[in-house]
Design an enzyme around this catalytic site. Sequence first.
Site, PDB file in Angstrom:
ATOM      1  N   LYS A  52      44.384  23.783  68.575  1.00  0.00           N
ATOM      2  CA  LYS A  52      43.013  23.297  68.780  1.00  0.00           C
ATOM      3  C   LYS A  52      42.974  22.246  69.885  1.00  0.00           C
ATOM      4  O   LYS A  52      42.056  22.222  70.700  1.00  0.00           O
ATOM      5  CB  LYS A  52      42.459  22.720  67.470  1.00  0.00           C
ATOM      6  CG  LYS A  52      42.142  23.799  66.438  1.00  0.00           C
ATOM      7  CD  LYS A  52      41.874  23.240  65.049  1.00  0.00           C
ATOM      8  CE  LYS A  52      41.843  24.380  64.031  1.00  0.00           C
ATOM      9  NZ  LYS A  52      41.607  23.963  62.655  1.00  0.00           N
ATOM     10  N   GLN A  96      41.498  19.128  58.698  1.00  0.00           N
ATOM     11  CA  GLN A  96      42.333  20.317  58.558  1.00  0.00           C
ATOM     12  C   GLN A  96      42.698  20.530  57.085  1.00  0.00           C
ATOM     13  O   GLN A  96      43.134  19.605  56.397  1.00  0.00           O
ATOM     14  CB  GLN A  96      43.604  20.171  59.419  1.00  0.00           C
ATOM     15  CG  GLN A  96      44.512  21.392  59.446  1.00  0.00           C
ATOM     16  CD  GLN A  96      43.883  22.605  60.124  1.00  0.00           C
ATOM     17  OE1 GLN A  96      43.031  22.484  60.998  1.00  0.00           O
ATOM     18  NE2 GLN A  96      44.293  23.786  59.709  1.00  0.00           N
ATOM     19  N   ASP A 119      33.250  23.052  61.595  1.00  0.00           N
ATOM     20  CA  ASP A 119      33.937  24.082  60.811  1.00  0.00           C
ATOM     21  C   ASP A 119      32.939  24.967  60.058  1.00  0.00           C
ATOM     22  O   ASP A 119      33.292  26.063  59.601  1.00  0.00           O
ATOM     23  CB  ASP A 119      34.848  23.420  59.760  1.00  0.00           C
ATOM     24  CG  ASP A 119      36.316  23.443  60.151  1.00  0.00           C
ATOM     25  OD1 ASP A 119      36.725  24.355  60.890  1.00  0.00           O
ATOM     26  OD2 ASP A 119      37.055  22.550  59.691  1.00  0.00           O
TER      27      ASP A 119
HETATM   28  N1  GUN Z   1      42.843  25.617  57.482  1.00  0.00           N
HETATM   29  C1  GUN Z   1      42.944  26.932  57.766  1.00  0.00           C
HETATM   30  N2  GUN Z   1      41.929  27.331  58.559  1.00  0.00           N
HETATM   31  C2  GUN Z   1      41.156  26.243  58.758  1.00  0.00           C
HETATM   32  C3  GUN Z   1      39.963  26.015  59.488  1.00  0.00           C
HETATM   33  O1  GUN Z   1      39.369  26.908  60.102  1.00  0.00           O
HETATM   34  N3  GUN Z   1      39.476  24.738  59.465  1.00  0.00           N
HETATM   35  C4  GUN Z   1      40.086  23.738  58.777  1.00  0.00           C
HETATM   36  N4  GUN Z   1      39.526  22.538  58.801  1.00  0.00           N
HETATM   37  N5  GUN Z   1      41.196  23.920  58.086  1.00  0.00           N
HETATM   38  C5  GUN Z   1      41.729  25.162  58.089  1.00  0.00           C
END
Ligand code: GUN
Length: 294
Positions: A52, A96, A119
């Site tokens: 990211k 996350q 998200d």
């Molecule tokens: N863990 C696995 N996929 C994601 C996601 O798309 N966003 C977040 N915040 N955590 C994750």
Amino acid sequence: MQLIDGKKIANELKQEIALEVQQMRAEGKKVPHLATILVGHDGGSETYVAGKLKDCAECGFKSTLIRYENDVTEAELLAQVHALNEDDDVDGFIVQLPLPAHISESNIIEAIDYRKDVDGFHPINVGRMAIGLPCYISATPNGILELFRRYNIETSGKKCVVLGRSNIVGKPMAILMMQKTYPGDATVTVCHSHSHNLVQECQAADIIISAIGQPHFITANMVKEGAVVIDVGTTRVPATDTKSGYKLLGDVKFDEVAPKCAYITPVPGGVGLMTRVALMKNTLLAGKKAIYKD
Ligand code: GUN
């Protein structure tokens, strides 16, 4: 059979975003700013977050990583969420997942200002998505919709089977595929670990979207000729022939399923990269205050 090239589409989208950010910069506007909270050192989460940050740099965004050790308290994390809610420089942020067991994920998600919830996990965004209002759509379903668009894949009236019912992928995917829009307008069935007739449902499907996380679960006998198969699975397994020491396996037994398909996504190089770029799209929207005005 046409291979859906997630890498190519994701790169195109990233370039489109980067161009728009360049334009914003040229006009003297603030560039979008994404903050990420990462707790602990889970290998998968470390990889996702590193990806990211790299994507943010490539799009021209500002990014901030805020790290905590596994022993962080829920109160400390909530205080950080509130601080980011109040920080006018931060357009959007994510926490996350997964979080350590002593922290309630839903308490944290509900504390995020829905206007910064890129998200798309906050109940307000999920609810607005369900009734077709403008909102942040979670990254994996959003990335898959973009693949349907870019490959002009027909979805109206098709029988779409979604495997998996997670809040992040299966549930939103099923809702989006039933909306009266394109992509969508499909007849949707959701199957999960307790479905009795999962194999027959798959055999009748025009579109299979698999998000169950069981490597090679979907075999050729489960897929009808001419189906569209979208593989969301990314199970990490140890490998001796890769630099990282692991490799990603999809839910689909690709070699035997692919020859039967009209379209199929590979793993890696399919949905995963689209998921990453979908977060960038949401961050751009947040930076432009395109969905929520203030
Ligand atoms: N863990 C696995 N996929 C994601 C996601 O798309 N966003 C977040 N915040 N955590 C994750």
